[in-house]
Write a protein that holds these residues in place. Structure first.
Motif, PDB file in Angstrom:
ATOM      1  N   CYS A  53       0.742  -0.945  -0.217  1.00 46.02           N
ATOM      2  CA  CYS A  53      -0.231   0.171   0.135  1.00 46.02           C
ATOM      3  C   CYS A  53       0.920   1.188   0.400  1.00 46.02           C
ATOM      4  CB  CYS A  53      -1.181   0.110   1.308  1.00 46.02           C
ATOM      5  SG  CYS A  53      -0.308   0.917   3.092  1.00 46.02           S
ATOM      6  N   SER A  54       0.058   2.054   0.193  1.00 47.93           N
ATOM      7  CA  SER A  54       0.883   3.377  -0.173  1.00 47.93           C
ATOM      8  C   SER A  54       1.474   4.154   1.267  1.00 47.93           C
ATOM      9  CB  SER A  54       0.083   4.840  -0.540  1.00 47.93           C
ATOM     10  OG  SER A  54      -1.063   4.752   0.274  1.00 47.93           O
ATOM     11  N   VAL A  55       1.154   3.259   2.174  1.00 41.42           N
ATOM     12  CA  VAL A  55       1.823   4.452   3.054  1.00 41.42           C
ATOM     13  C   VAL A  55       3.001   3.813   3.603  1.00 41.42           C
ATOM     14  CG1 VAL A  55       2.273   3.559   6.425  1.00 41.42           C
ATOM     15  CG2 VAL A  55      -0.056   3.024   4.798  1.00 41.42           C
ATOM     16  N   GLY A  56       4.023   2.581   3.048  1.00 50.33           N
ATOM     17  CA  GLY A  56       5.447   2.782   2.310  1.00 50.33           C
ATOM     18  C   GLY A  56       6.080   2.509   3.786  1.00 50.33           C
ATOM     19  N   CYS A  57       5.988   1.442   4.614  1.00 48.57           N
ATOM     20  CA  CYS A  57       6.378   0.839   6.107  1.00 48.57           C
ATOM     21  C   CYS A  57       8.163   0.240   5.752  1.00 48.57           C
ATOM     22  CB  CYS A  57       5.653  -0.413   6.408  1.00 48.57           C
ATOM     23  SG  CYS A  57       3.989   0.146   6.759  1.00 48.57           S
ATOM     24  N   GLY A  58       8.825   0.924   6.279  1.00 51.75           N
ATOM     25  CA  GLY A  58      10.402  -0.074   6.021  1.00 51.75           C
ATOM     26  C   GLY A  58      10.162  -1.255   6.644  1.00 51.75           C
ATOM     27  N   ILE A  59      10.953  -2.503   5.830  1.00 57.32           N
ATOM     28  CA  ILE A  59      11.957  -3.185   5.771  1.00 57.32           C
ATOM     29  C   ILE A  59      12.941  -3.580   5.607  1.00 57.32           C
ATOM     30  CG2 ILE A  59      11.672  -6.073   4.934  1.00 57.32           C
ATOM     31  CD1 ILE A  59       8.441  -4.671   4.050  1.00 57.32           C
ATOM     32  N   ILE A  60      13.727  -4.468   6.700  1.00 56.94           N
ATOM     33  CA  ILE A  60      14.851  -5.135   6.394  1.00 56.94           C
ATOM     34  C   ILE A  60      14.656  -6.157   5.826  1.00 56.94           C
ATOM     35  CG2 ILE A  60      16.759  -6.049   8.091  1.00 56.94           C
ATOM     36  CD1 ILE A  60      15.955  -3.421  10.202  1.00 56.94           C
ATOM     37  N   VAL A  61      15.795  -6.806   5.193  1.00 61.77           N
ATOM     38  CA  VAL A  61      15.717  -7.259   4.237  1.00 61.77           C
ATOM     39  C   VAL A  61      17.008  -8.531   4.904  1.00 61.77           C
ATOM     40  CG1 VAL A  61      16.154  -9.615   2.130  1.00 61.77           C
ATOM     41  CG2 VAL A  61      14.121  -7.233   2.628  1.00 61.77           C
ATOM     42  N   HIS A  62      17.333  -9.686   5.512  1.00 68.61           N
ATOM     43  CA  HIS A  62      18.018  -9.959   5.794  1.00 68.61           C
ATOM     44  C   HIS A  62      18.595 -11.653   4.413  1.00 68.61           C
ATOM     45  CE1 HIS A  62      16.746  -9.219  10.035  1.00 68.61           C
ATOM     46  NE2 HIS A  62      17.377  -9.009  10.132  1.00 68.61           N
ATOM     47  N   THR A  63      20.094 -11.578   4.177  1.00 64.96           N
ATOM     48  CA  THR A  63      20.176 -12.547   3.207  1.00 64.96           C
ATOM     49  C   THR A  63      21.372 -13.207   4.128  1.00 64.96           C
ATOM     50  OG1 THR A  63      21.817 -10.498   2.515  1.00 64.96           O
ATOM     51  CG2 THR A  63      19.400 -11.569   1.279  1.00 64.96           C
ATOM     52  N   ASP A  64      21.629 -14.408   3.552  1.00 66.25           N
ATOM     53  CA  ASP A  64      22.572 -15.374   3.543  1.00 66.25           C
ATOM     54  C   ASP A  64      23.951 -14.615   3.332  1.00 66.25           C
ATOM     55  OD1 ASP A  64      22.327 -16.491   1.845  1.00 66.25           O
ATOM     56  OD2 ASP A  64      21.624 -18.462   3.132  1.00 66.25           O
TER      57      ASP A  64
END
Lengths: 189, 242
Positions: A53-64
């Motif tokens: 949606c348009s709120v645009g929340c921040g996300i952390i992506v963890h990669t190995d």
């Protein structure tokens, strides 16, 4: 095992205490029984913005180490969401690790019932062609009063909530260069 | 072990977005389930060995429609009856962490179907579930996360400020403070079994309207039958050790 009076007392005492403590003290320790390293220990963290949606929340992506996404979760440092995510944002992990994920361009021609696999080059060229065609057909140089307007009436543009200010500015610049006047923003829809 | 950790779930702020439910699935890597429309927004319809957290939706049609949201999960009882029952059946199947108070079903211990039935019946909140392989499963309090100082996945995700997690004393304080605030508007507001469990819900109406087992169905603690079993148990343990 020989039961001495002392150990018997110890055990029966433990039984009485058991009603409170819930156990005889022969527990497997949870750390041993449920030994599990934190899944994201040492993982590389990359920030991104939720694609929904348009709120645009921040996300952390963890990669190995191999670059495989192993976890996604809310970014506590993000000014919009402060780490919180709704059900859709929380499921972002599935966007990548999903056997049903589309990995190629699919194209359905007008009136066709079939999807065809296409290359990105084909798709981008095709889009450019259609923008050019629509722009040429709907371009208005002068309005009814004879004033110069240079408008493209046949195309509308919608900005994304997932780009930053600078990218948003570049995008609207591009749209205005084409002569678009119907310029909207996802955040207002 | 009265201290340790606790949750405070302020349902007055819950919008039933189900972020917690998905966060739980995501972190614990549980697969989705094929479900059918049950005539409710609640989905999946119940907890399972793969669904450890489910937001329950209950509608009460009266003069005005009331819609109750209840993010159900294991309460991590201070004295867990499931542990008492499981101890005599499958050793080490249920463990309780000394530091946090987390009640954990050991994924390495299998349990027989009939024994599982007793464990399930001992739970006042109808939480334990079993997988096809005979392993019990439920909320782990995100043990792997909390021992590293991270918040449980559901609490981390909650966008409305419904889910809280922290030291038990702080959570109880927060719960009582909020209860006092809410009481002014909702006369029936209560906290669910705050002295017995580590997941304390603030509800503004009769708990039964939220969910059948929102508060304990039977009193937590030792029933007569369980007490008898406990007395017999040490003898069994002697044989074990000997």
């Amino acid at each position: 095992m020989k039961i001495t009076r002392r150990s018997f007392l110890k055990i029966s005492g433990a039984t009485a205490a058991g009603t409170v403590m819930g156990g005889l003290g022969f527990d497997f320790s949870p750390v041993e029984s449920y030994a599990q390293e934190l899944r994201i220990k040492g993982a590389k963290e990359t920030t991104t913005v939720c694609c929904y949606c348009s709120v645009g929340c921040g996300i952390i992506v963890h990669t190995d180490a191999k670059g495989k996404v192993i976890n996604t979760e809310g970014d506590p440092d993000h000014p919009t969401s402060e780490g919180a995510l709704c059900a859709k944002g929380m499921s972002l992990y599935q966007l990548i690790n999903n056997k049903d994920r589309l990995t190629k361009v699919l194209y359905r021609a007008p009136n066709s019932t079939k999807w065809e696999e296409k290359s990105w080059d084909w798709a981008l060229t095709e889009m450019a062609k259609r923008i050019k065609k629509s722009r040429d057909a709907s371009f208005t140089e002068k309005n009814d009063k004879g004033q110069v307007v240079n408008r493209t009436n046949g195309i509308a543009g919608i900005g994304s909530c997932h780009v930053n200010n600078e990218e948003g500015w570049l995008y609207q610049k591009f749209l205005r260069a084409l002569g678009l006047v119907y310029i909207e923003m996802e955040a207002r829809l | 072990m009265a201290e340790g950790k606790s949750f405070f779930v302020d349902t007055t702020k819950c919008t039933a977005c189900r972020g917690c439910q998905v966060a739980c699935k995501q972190w614990n890597q549980r697969p989705g389930e094929k479900t059918y429309n049950q005539g409710s927004h609640q989905n999946p319809p119940d907890l399972s060995s793969n669904t450890w957290k489910v937001v329950r939706f209950s509608e009460a049609v009266g003069e005005k429609l009331n819609w109750y949201f209840f993010p159900d999960q294991c309460r991590h009882c201070v004295s867990p009856p499931c542990k008492d029952v499981a101890e005599g059946k499958a050793k080490g199947a249920v463990i309780q962490d000394d530091k946090t108070g987390a009640v954990i079903f050991n994924p390495k211990v299998k349990i027989k179907a009939e024994d599982f039935k007793e464990v399930k019946e001992s739970c006042p909140y109808n939480i334990p579930r079993i997988s096809g392989a005979g392993v019990m499963a439920k909320c782990t309090m995100c043990f792997d996360r909390i021992k590293e100082g991270l918040l449980p996945a559901c609490v981390k995700a909650c966008p409305t400020g419904t889910m809280h997690f922290g030291d038990r004393k702080a959570m109880l304080e927060m719960a009582n403070k909020r209860l006092a605030e809410v009481k002014g508007v909702y006369k029936n507001a209560t906290l669910t079994d705050p002295d017995d469990v580590r997941v304390i819900f603030l509800l503004i109406d009769d708990p039964k309207k939220y969910h059948k087992t929102a508060v304990a169905e039977n009193t937590i603690g030792i029933t007569r039958k369980m007490a008898l079993k406990r007395i017999l148990k040490p003898l069994k343990d002697f044989q074990w050790i000997g």
